[in-house]
Scaffold this active site. Structure first.
Site, PDB file in Angstrom:
ATOM      1  N   TYR A   1      31.751  44.569  41.030  1.00  0.00           N
ATOM      2  CA  TYR A   1      31.558  44.728  42.658  1.00  0.00           C
ATOM      3  C   TYR A   1      30.057  45.438  42.516  1.00  0.00           C
ATOM      4  O   TYR A   1      29.396  45.124  43.474  1.00  0.00           O
ATOM      5  CB  TYR A   1      32.654  46.055  42.887  1.00  0.00           C
ATOM      6  CG  TYR A   1      33.947  45.544  43.066  1.00  0.00           C
ATOM      7  CD1 TYR A   1      34.298  44.793  44.113  1.00  0.00           C
ATOM      8  CD2 TYR A   1      34.944  45.659  41.970  1.00  0.00           C
ATOM      9  CE1 TYR A   1      35.596  44.200  44.115  1.00  0.00           C
ATOM     10  CE2 TYR A   1      36.232  45.261  42.166  1.00  0.00           C
ATOM     11  CZ  TYR A   1      36.648  44.515  43.196  1.00  0.00           C
ATOM     12  OH  TYR A   1      37.680  44.009  43.349  1.00  0.00           O
TER      13      TYR A   1
ATOM     14  N   ARG B   1      31.923  50.965  46.735  1.00  0.00           N
ATOM     15  CA  ARG B   1      33.278  51.167  47.390  1.00  0.00           C
ATOM     16  C   ARG B   1      33.210  50.126  48.478  1.00  0.00           C
ATOM     17  O   ARG B   1      34.315  49.408  48.798  1.00  0.00           O
ATOM     18  CB  ARG B   1      33.208  52.503  47.800  1.00  0.00           C
ATOM     19  CG  ARG B   1      34.798  53.011  47.604  1.00  0.00           C
ATOM     20  CD  ARG B   1      34.738  54.495  47.671  1.00  0.00           C
ATOM     21  NE  ARG B   1      34.868  55.158  46.649  1.00  0.00           N
ATOM     22  CZ  ARG B   1      36.224  55.463  45.997  1.00  0.00           C
ATOM     23  NH1 ARG B   1      37.427  54.981  46.716  1.00  0.00           N
ATOM     24  NH2 ARG B   1      36.479  55.963  45.124  1.00  0.00           N
TER      25      ARG B   1
ATOM     26  N   ASN C   1      38.371  39.794  52.938  1.00  0.00           N
ATOM     27  CA  ASN C   1      37.785  38.379  52.786  1.00  0.00           C
ATOM     28  C   ASN C   1      38.888  37.842  53.690  1.00  0.00           C
ATOM     29  O   ASN C   1      40.126  37.508  53.364  1.00  0.00           O
ATOM     30  CB  ASN C   1      37.835  38.034  51.562  1.00  0.00           C
ATOM     31  CG  ASN C   1      37.316  36.527  51.386  1.00  0.00           C
ATOM     32  OD1 ASN C   1      37.103  36.124  52.487  1.00  0.00           O
ATOM     33  ND2 ASN C   1      37.525  35.639  50.182  1.00  0.00           N
TER      34      ASN C   1
ATOM     35  N   CYS D   1      36.262  35.764  46.278  1.00  0.00           N
ATOM     36  CA  CYS D   1      36.357  37.101  45.997  1.00  0.00           C
ATOM     37  C   CYS D   1      37.305  37.580  44.618  1.00  0.00           C
ATOM     38  O   CYS D   1      36.900  38.616  44.053  1.00  0.00           O
ATOM     39  CB  CYS D   1      36.887  38.087  47.050  1.00  0.00           C
ATOM     40  SG  CYS D   1      38.574  37.293  47.701  1.00  0.00           S
ATOM     41  N   HIS D   2      38.010  36.465  44.172  1.00  0.00           N
ATOM     42  CA  HIS D   2      38.743  36.599  42.985  1.00  0.00           C
ATOM     43  C   HIS D   2      37.737  36.694  41.707  1.00  0.00           C
ATOM     44  O   HIS D   2      38.362  36.991  40.905  1.00  0.00           O
ATOM     45  CB  HIS D   2      39.645  35.747  43.033  1.00  0.00           C
ATOM     46  CG  HIS D   2      39.212  34.390  42.910  1.00  0.00           C
ATOM     47  ND1 HIS D   2      39.023  33.467  44.002  1.00  0.00           N
ATOM     48  CD2 HIS D   2      38.711  33.323  41.932  1.00  0.00           C
ATOM     49  CE1 HIS D   2      38.521  32.306  43.845  1.00  0.00           C
ATOM     50  NE2 HIS D   2      38.349  32.318  42.581  1.00  0.00           N
TER      51      HIS D   2
ATOM     52  N   SER E   1      33.445  47.146  37.196  1.00  0.00           N
ATOM     53  CA  SER E   1      32.412  47.316  36.145  1.00  0.00           C
ATOM     54  C   SER E   1      32.858  47.423  34.764  1.00  0.00           C
ATOM     55  O   SER E   1      32.183  47.098  33.949  1.00  0.00           O
ATOM     56  CB  SER E   1      31.614  48.333  36.674  1.00  0.00           C
ATOM     57  OG  SER E   1      30.749  47.928  37.981  1.00  0.00           O
TER      58      SER E   1
ATOM     59  N   GLU F   1      40.510  28.447  36.948  1.00  0.00           N
ATOM     60  CA  GLU F   1      38.857  28.100  37.034  1.00  0.00           C
ATOM     61  C   GLU F   1      38.262  28.181  35.563  1.00  0.00           C
ATOM     62  O   GLU F   1      36.987  28.004  35.355  1.00  0.00           O
ATOM     63  CB  GLU F   1      38.217  29.177  37.845  1.00  0.00           C
ATOM     64  CG  GLU F   1      38.606  29.203  39.394  1.00  0.00           C
ATOM     65  CD  GLU F   1      37.959  29.839  40.405  1.00  0.00           C
ATOM     66  OE1 GLU F   1      37.911  29.478  41.518  1.00  0.00           O
ATOM     67  OE2 GLU F   1      37.307  30.787  39.786  1.00  0.00           O
TER      68      GLU F   1
END
Lengths: 207, 288
Positions: free
Chosen positions: B161, B175, B184, B192-193, B198, B220
């Site tokens: 993120y 955040r 989304n 977004c997946h 972090s 993927e």
């Protein structure tokens, strides 16, 4: 009475959006003016269906006209006058094509109401406002029965509240002619209103 | 038989009749009031869409359903692009949810547009160049920036993120990035997946839960098991001792480091202290 006046500030914003993008800027324009354009069309035609067609046609023509305008030309538009002028053209063309304008005013000798007045969208008319708006709709029907040129002048002056000079520009007519039309329209309207009231009194006397 | 108008400053035209004595001023005023009141009408609800429809300007949303490896999804689209994607079995539920999301009704497509369906299926298989367009109107500039940045993450890779936040020039808004991704409107196709915490753990997924996120990443080729293993071991970056460049573990360049030359780093500071510079492709330096 509600007021939804589109202010000059709003016009400047609408025109700036239109100048930067004809397509994206058009939806807000319709949103801001649909009420006024439809209202004018409704007063001129007294039929919600005709009014909707006139209003739709007006915006479609306005959009097509924009394609030929430069950005500076668009920013300089007087929006209300421009849209009204198009609406009046659409209205006059329809009157010309139809030749015999259908008058919504019709005396009935049966048990039904003395007036056949075309109904508005029933969803927007709750029961209690229906009765209150009855006289209003009778008035609208009487206006719609006036000759078109008198009707246009009367509606622009006394319903829309435009000044004589503005109407004269809009109609490309001398101010004096506009005034004469407004006066004659008002005179005819009062006469038909009085006749209508006399009819109603007669009907009531029979009951 | 009266006239209703009084304009004292302008000369009367010859044909304008004088007000007869029997017309009371009050009566005239009342009529004028009634006339003015006639201006108070609302335009019919359908007028705007009728105008836009006739001009071909309407962005009316249509939808259809599509079978995917993660189950059935509904896809709403208009002439600007995809507008909403949701998992589910019920078209009625989707219509309600999409209406709430977009603020406008979506209608079933009479026939799913073949080209769009083909493009979606290619996108799901990760084939070809990305050709999908998206209608992100209604989202804030920030939200749009977050989603467009997520689109840059290649298939099979993940980014934290904080990476999105830094890349869009809002390094402290981590955040808010999470919130934007959670909302989304077009999951799967706006990936977004591919955005994770972090510390390397996968993080949450709004469209059907964390297992779905895992399944999509696995499909993927992002090897979620390996990612979690690295997270547990505290490994954030891979470095190559031949190039002295460090990368996110899923970066295409990291994959090319041979086992004999791979170095593990727990932090950017550690990598830099060892004389490594960040990769120019995955830009792993978060300044943290």
């Amino acid at each position: 009475m509600r007021t939804h006046h589109v202010t000059c500030d709003d016009d400047v914003k609408l025109l700036a959006a239109l100048a930067s993008n004809r397509d994206a800027g058009f939806e807000p324009l319709v949103g801001a003016y649909q009420r006024r354009v439809y209202g004018l069309a409704l007063r001129l035609s007294a039929s919600p269906q005709d009014a909707e067609e006139i209003a739709q046609d007006t915006f479609v023509r306005a959009y097509r006209a924009l394609a030929g305008y430069g950005n500076d030309q668009i920013r300089a538009l007087a929006l209300r006058a421009w849209l009204y002028r198009i609406a009046l053209n659409v209205f006059h063309n329809r009157v010309r094509v139809r030749r015999v304008p259908t008058s919504p005013l019709e005396l009935d000798d049966g048990d039904g109401p003395a007036f056949r007045i075309e109904d508005g969208d029933p969803r927007t008319r709750p029961e209690q406002t229906l009765i209150a708006s009855e006289t209003e709709r009778e008035l609208a029907a009487l206006i719609a029965a006036l000759p078109p040129h008198l009707r246009v002048a009367l509606v622009l002056r006394h319903v829309e509240g435009l000044g004589y000079a503005e109407i004269a520009t809009l109609l490309d007519a001398p101010v004096g002619t506009v005034k004469a039309h407004v006066h004659r329209g008002a005179k005819l309207l009062r006469a038909s209103l009085e006749a209508h009231n006399r009819e109603e009194a007669k009907v009531e006397a029979l009951l | 038989m009266t006239t209703t108008n009084r304009t004292p400053r302008t000369p009367r035209t010859p044909r304008a009749p004088a007000t007869p004595p029997d017309a009371s001023l009050a009566e005239v005023r009342a009529l004028l009031g009634r006339l003015r009141a006639l201006a108070d009408v609302d335009a019919p609800a359908a007028l705007l869409s009728a105008v836009l429809g006739e001009l071909g300007l309407d962005a009316a949303d249509r939808y259809f359903s599509l079978r995917t490896p993660v189950g059935q999804i509904f896809v709403a689209f208009n002439d600007r692009g995809l507008s909403a994607v949701m998992r589910g079995e019920s078209a009625a539920d989707f219509e309600r949810a999409a209406h709430a999301l977009l603020g406008r009704a979506v209608h079933p497509a009479t026939e799913p547009p073949a080209r769009l369906v083909a493009a979606l299926e290619r996108s799901l298989r990760g084939e070809g160049k990305p050709v999908l367009r998206f209608d992100l109107r209604g989202l804030s500039e920030f939200e749009q920036a977050v989603l467009l940045k997520a689109l840059e993450i290649p298939r099979g890779e993940v980014r934290p993120y904080a990476w999105i936040a830094r890349e869009i020039g809002r390094p402290r808004a981590v955040r808010a990035v999470g919130t934007a991704l959670a909302h989304n409107p077009i999951p799967i196709f706006i990936p977004c997946h591919r955005v994770v915490l972090s510390d390397g753990t996968l993080g949450r997924y709004s469209m059907g839960g964390d297992q779905i996120k895992r399944a999509i990443l696995a499909a993927e080729g992002a090897a979620p098991d390996v990612l979690e293993e690295l997270a547990r071991a505290g490994i954030r970056y891979y470095g190559s001792d031949t190039t002295h460049i460090f990368c996110f573990p899923t970066c295409g360049h990291a994959h090319r480091i041979s086992a004999a030359h791979i170095q593990h780093f727990a932090s950017e500071a550690e990598a830099r202290a060892a004389g490594y510079r960040p990769c120019n492709v995955c830009r792993p330096a978060l300044g943290a």
